[in-house]
Design a protein around this motif. Structure first.
Motif, PDB file in Angstrom:
ATOM      1  N   MET A 164     -24.853 -56.106  55.382  1.00  0.00           N
ATOM      2  CA  MET A 164     -25.403 -54.552  55.000  1.00  0.00           C
ATOM      3  C   MET A 164     -25.587 -54.539  57.082  1.00  0.00           C
ATOM      4  O   MET A 164     -24.731 -54.180  57.410  1.00  0.00           O
ATOM      5  CB  MET A 164     -26.961 -54.217  54.617  1.00  0.00           C
ATOM      6  N   ARG A 165     -25.609 -56.266  57.648  1.00  0.00           N
ATOM      7  CA  ARG A 165     -26.275 -56.433  58.427  1.00  0.00           C
ATOM      8  C   ARG A 165     -24.481 -56.600  59.461  1.00  0.00           C
ATOM      9  O   ARG A 165     -24.362 -56.257  60.891  1.00  0.00           O
ATOM     10  CB  ARG A 165     -26.832 -57.557  59.280  1.00  0.00           C
ATOM     11  N   ILE A 166     -23.876 -57.682  58.833  1.00  0.00           N
ATOM     12  CA  ILE A 166     -22.461 -57.931  59.553  1.00  0.00           C
ATOM     13  C   ILE A 166     -21.809 -56.435  59.553  1.00  0.00           C
ATOM     14  O   ILE A 166     -21.113 -56.106  60.122  1.00  0.00           O
ATOM     15  CB  ILE A 166     -21.775 -58.699  58.333  1.00  0.00           C
ATOM     16  N   ALA A 167     -21.974 -55.250  58.534  1.00  0.00           N
ATOM     17  CA  ALA A 167     -21.296 -53.947  58.762  1.00  0.00           C
ATOM     18  C   ALA A 167     -22.229 -53.510  59.547  1.00  0.00           C
ATOM     19  O   ALA A 167     -21.080 -52.299  60.448  1.00  0.00           O
ATOM     20  CB  ALA A 167     -21.499 -53.355  56.793  1.00  0.00           C
ATOM     21  N   ALA A 168     -22.928 -53.365  59.803  1.00  0.00           N
ATOM     22  CA  ALA A 168     -23.538 -52.440  60.565  1.00  0.00           C
ATOM     23  C   ALA A 168     -23.450 -53.155  62.288  1.00  0.00           C
ATOM     24  O   ALA A 168     -22.696 -52.380  63.617  1.00  0.00           O
ATOM     25  CB  ALA A 168     -24.920 -52.381  61.109  1.00  0.00           C
ATOM     26  N   VAL A 169     -22.331 -54.557  62.002  1.00  0.00           N
ATOM     27  CA  VAL A 169     -22.247 -54.773  63.322  1.00  0.00           C
ATOM     28  C   VAL A 169     -21.002 -53.950  63.570  1.00  0.00           C
ATOM     29  O   VAL A 169     -20.467 -53.990  65.223  1.00  0.00           O
ATOM     30  CB  VAL A 169     -22.588 -56.220  63.635  1.00  0.00           C
ATOM     31  N   LYS A 170     -19.976 -54.188  62.458  1.00  0.00           N
ATOM     32  CA  LYS A 170     -19.044 -53.976  62.765  1.00  0.00           C
ATOM     33  C   LYS A 170     -18.374 -52.412  63.257  1.00  0.00           C
ATOM     34  O   LYS A 170     -17.546 -51.772  64.041  1.00  0.00           O
ATOM     35  CB  LYS A 170     -18.032 -53.969  61.305  1.00  0.00           C
ATOM     36  N   VAL A 171     -19.630 -51.444  63.090  1.00  0.00           N
ATOM     37  CA  VAL A 171     -19.674 -50.009  63.140  1.00  0.00           C
ATOM     38  C   VAL A 171     -19.809 -49.862  64.426  1.00  0.00           C
ATOM     39  O   VAL A 171     -19.100 -49.081  65.518  1.00  0.00           O
ATOM     40  CB  VAL A 171     -21.040 -49.585  62.649  1.00  0.00           C
ATOM     41  N   THR A 172     -20.064 -50.717  65.331  1.00  0.00           N
ATOM     42  CA  THR A 172     -20.764 -50.498  67.359  1.00  0.00           C
ATOM     43  C   THR A 172     -19.756 -50.689  67.810  1.00  0.00           C
ATOM     44  O   THR A 172     -19.112 -51.015  68.736  1.00  0.00           O
ATOM     45  CB  THR A 172     -21.591 -52.150  67.274  1.00  0.00           C
ATOM     46  N   GLY A 173     -18.029 -51.523  66.981  1.00  0.00           N
ATOM     47  CA  GLY A 173     -17.487 -52.026  67.542  1.00  0.00           C
ATOM     48  C   GLY A 173     -17.700 -53.905  68.147  1.00  0.00           C
ATOM     49  O   GLY A 173     -16.063 -54.093  68.885  1.00  0.00           O
ATOM     50  N   LYS A 174     -18.239 -54.202  67.949  1.00  0.00           N
ATOM     51  CA  LYS A 174     -17.936 -55.428  68.844  1.00  0.00           C
ATOM     52  C   LYS A 174     -17.661 -56.155  67.828  1.00  0.00           C
ATOM     53  O   LYS A 174     -16.848 -55.853  66.988  1.00  0.00           O
ATOM     54  CB  LYS A 174     -19.665 -55.974  68.245  1.00  0.00           C
ATOM     55  N   LYS A 175     -17.962 -57.844  68.232  1.00  0.00           N
ATOM     56  CA  LYS A 175     -17.233 -58.398  67.639  1.00  0.00           C
ATOM     57  C   LYS A 175     -17.307 -59.082  66.776  1.00  0.00           C
ATOM     58  O   LYS A 175     -18.466 -59.077  66.458  1.00  0.00           O
ATOM     59  CB  LYS A 175     -17.120 -59.784  68.720  1.00  0.00           C
ATOM     60  N   GLU A 176     -16.531 -58.864  65.362  1.00  0.00           N
ATOM     61  CA  GLU A 176     -17.264 -59.491  64.403  1.00  0.00           C
ATOM     62  C   GLU A 176     -17.309 -61.086  64.360  1.00  0.00           C
ATOM     63  O   GLU A 176     -17.978 -61.880  64.649  1.00  0.00           O
ATOM     64  CB  GLU A 176     -16.373 -59.511  63.484  1.00  0.00           C
ATOM     65  N   ARG A 177     -19.338 -60.418  63.228  1.00  0.00           N
ATOM     66  CA  ARG A 177     -19.929 -61.777  63.485  1.00  0.00           C
ATOM     67  C   ARG A 177     -19.617 -62.784  62.607  1.00  0.00           C
ATOM     68  O   ARG A 177     -19.119 -62.611  61.673  1.00  0.00           O
ATOM     69  CB  ARG A 177     -21.260 -61.607  63.190  1.00  0.00           C
ATOM     70  N   ILE A 178     -20.132 -64.218  62.137  1.00  0.00           N
ATOM     71  CA  ILE A 178     -19.500 -64.783  61.684  1.00  0.00           C
ATOM     72  C   ILE A 178     -21.194 -65.185  60.488  1.00  0.00           C
ATOM     73  O   ILE A 178     -21.961 -65.312  61.388  1.00  0.00           O
ATOM     74  CB  ILE A 178     -18.642 -65.995  61.704  1.00  0.00           C
ATOM     75  N   SER A 179     -20.468 -65.557  58.714  1.00  0.00           N
ATOM     76  CA  SER A 179     -21.991 -65.828  58.886  1.00  0.00           C
ATOM     77  C   SER A 179     -21.843 -67.414  58.278  1.00  0.00           C
ATOM     78  O   SER A 179     -21.039 -67.792  58.676  1.00  0.00           O
ATOM     79  CB  SER A 179     -22.353 -65.177  57.603  1.00  0.00           C
ATOM     80  N   TYR A 180     -23.138 -68.159  58.098  1.00  0.00           N
ATOM     81  CA  TYR A 180     -23.158 -69.683  58.438  1.00  0.00           C
ATOM     82  C   TYR A 180     -24.721 -69.630  57.241  1.00  0.00           C
ATOM     83  O   TYR A 180     -25.266 -69.486  57.187  1.00  0.00           O
ATOM     84  CB  TYR A 180     -23.441 -70.233  59.377  1.00  0.00           C
ATOM     85  N   GLY A 181     -23.097 -71.099  56.026  1.00  0.00           N
ATOM     86  CA  GLY A 181     -24.483 -71.384  55.165  1.00  0.00           C
ATOM     87  C   GLY A 181     -24.172 -71.064  53.779  1.00  0.00           C
ATOM     88  O   GLY A 181     -24.885 -71.544  52.626  1.00  0.00           O
ATOM     89  N   GLU A 182     -22.941 -70.437  53.851  1.00  0.00           N
ATOM     90  CA  GLU A 182     -22.573 -70.088  52.064  1.00  0.00           C
ATOM     91  C   GLU A 182     -21.216 -71.380  52.244  1.00  0.00           C
ATOM     92  O   GLU A 182     -20.033 -71.972  52.941  1.00  0.00           O
ATOM     93  CB  GLU A 182     -21.340 -69.095  51.974  1.00  0.00           C
ATOM     94  N   GLY A 183     -21.321 -72.087  51.619  1.00  0.00           N
ATOM     95  CA  GLY A 183     -19.770 -72.460  50.767  1.00  0.00           C
ATOM     96  C   GLY A 183     -20.440 -74.619  51.639  1.00  0.00           C
ATOM     97  O   GLY A 183     -19.004 -75.643  51.027  1.00  0.00           O
ATOM     98  N   TYR A 184     -21.312 -74.677  51.673  1.00  0.00           N
ATOM     99  CA  TYR A 184     -21.518 -75.939  52.356  1.00  0.00           C
ATOM    100  C   TYR A 184     -22.638 -76.396  51.530  1.00  0.00           C
ATOM    101  O   TYR A 184     -23.892 -75.732  50.931  1.00  0.00           O
ATOM    102  CB  TYR A 184     -22.165 -75.990  54.423  1.00  0.00           C
ATOM    103  N   LEU A 185     -22.856 -77.549  50.846  1.00  0.00           N
ATOM    104  CA  LEU A 185     -23.457 -78.439  49.800  1.00  0.00           C
ATOM    105  C   LEU A 185     -23.971 -76.781  48.845  1.00  0.00           C
ATOM    106  O   LEU A 185     -24.742 -76.830  48.164  1.00  0.00           O
ATOM    107  CB  LEU A 185     -24.951 -79.148  50.422  1.00  0.00           C
ATOM    108  N   ARG A 186     -22.884 -76.700  48.054  1.00  0.00           N
ATOM    109  CA  ARG A 186     -23.208 -75.724  47.034  1.00  0.00           C
ATOM    110  C   ARG A 186     -24.083 -74.663  47.093  1.00  0.00           C
ATOM    111  O   ARG A 186     -24.856 -74.150  47.070  1.00  0.00           O
ATOM    112  CB  ARG A 186     -23.963 -76.460  46.103  1.00  0.00           C
TER     113      ARG A 186
END
Length: 303
Positions: A164-186
């Motif tokens: 939801m937060r990443i989608a809210a950032v996309k609506v504003t037209g800002k650069k797409e954010r990256i998430s950190y924490g998925e895929g590392y150490l399961r």
């Protein structure tokens, strides 16, 4: 916003002195009294200069190296209520510091020497608050004035909030954010949404991996030590069952059994023969010495 309200709330909850200092970018390193550290970085990007801030705490990895290397049962364990939070029980910790060497994010630190041992700083995610009241959230989340920190009891809740937060950032037209924490150490128990495309701007490892020292201990040394201990125990039991009791029994029988008259006479004869042989040997050695002395030439006497 880097207000450090989360750091102050963490210290107040544990009744420690809040971290202080001068300057907007002031932050203390991890210690027994600092479990949450604010990082500040002035980054120069294509969009201009940015002031990047984020709180750093224990990541509560799903495949946690610290749990794998901890030699004491119960010193480091997952909270059974949540199943995700890794809790440190300082009363059982032997301060071996193995967890500090194995941490993939260098977040577990040995503290200053106190009472002749080291105390490891470890965020327990305010598990005491949630146990007392199921509706409570960690102190850092409760104190955040902008809602930057969100706590969810289930992984699904956090993932939904992240999308939801990443989608809210996309609506504003800002650069797409990256998430950190998925895929590392399961998977990690903490997920970040960065305002940068590089996690190193927030002083976080770009590609965290399971340390070799933890893998070696968990996969090789620990099973080998267990097999060696079981083998030694089996050998001790077999020795006790077959060799140990039998040998003791024979010694006891020999000590308790009385000799007959014939055995006594035979023993006396053997002792006499041994004495005669020793006497004859001594007599022969003496005769050889006398013979050698007689063969030596006599020297001239001086008057």
């Amino acid at each position: 916003t880097g207000c450090r309200a989360c750091a102050v709330a963490c210290a107040e909850w544990y009744e420690w002195e809040p971290p202080g200092g001068f300057g907007y970018d002031y932050s203390e390193d991890f210690s027994p009294d600092v479990l949450l550290r604010m990082t500040h970085h002035e980054a120069v990007t294509l969009e201009g200069v940015r002031w990047l801030t984020a709180p750093r705490i224990c990541m509560h990895c799903f495949e946690a190296p610290c749990l794998a290397v901890c030699p004491v049962p119960g010193a480091l364990e997952r909270d059974p209520a949540s199943g995700y939070t890794i809790v440190l029980d300082e009363s059982r910790c032997i301060h071996c510091l193995y967890c500090t060497y194995a941490c993939a994010f260098n977040l577990l630190r040995p503290g200053e020497e106190s009472d002749e041992h080291y105390v490891v700083s470890k965020c327990n995610r305010c598990v005491e608050r949630t146990r007392i009241n199921s509706g409570e959230v960690p102190a850092c989340v409760a104190a955040c004035p902008t809602g930057a920190l969100v706590f969810g009891k289930a992984v699904e809740e956090v993932f939904v909030e992240k999308e939801m937060r990443i989608a809210a950032v996309k609506v504003t037209g800002k650069k797409e954010r990256i998430s950190y924490g998925e895929g590392y150490l399961r998977g990690l128990g903490v997920i970040y949404i960065f305002d940068s495309d590089d996690s190193r701007d927030y002083f976080l490892v770009n590609m965290p991996r399971y340390p070799r020292v933890a893998w070696t201990w968990q996969s090789l040394l620990k099973p080998a030590a267990l097999i060696a201990g079981i083998g030694a125990l089996i050998i001790m039991l077999l020795h006790r069952m077959f060799i140990g009791p039998l040998g003791v029994k024979i010694v006891e029988e020999e000590e308790e059994r009385e000799l007959s008259e014939e055995e006594l006479e035979r023993m006396i004869k053997l002792k006499r023969q041994e004495g005669k042989m020793k006497a004859m040997g001594a007599e022969k050695r003496l005769m050889r010495k006398l013979k050698k002395g007689a063969k030596r030439p006599l020297g001239k006497k001086r008057f």
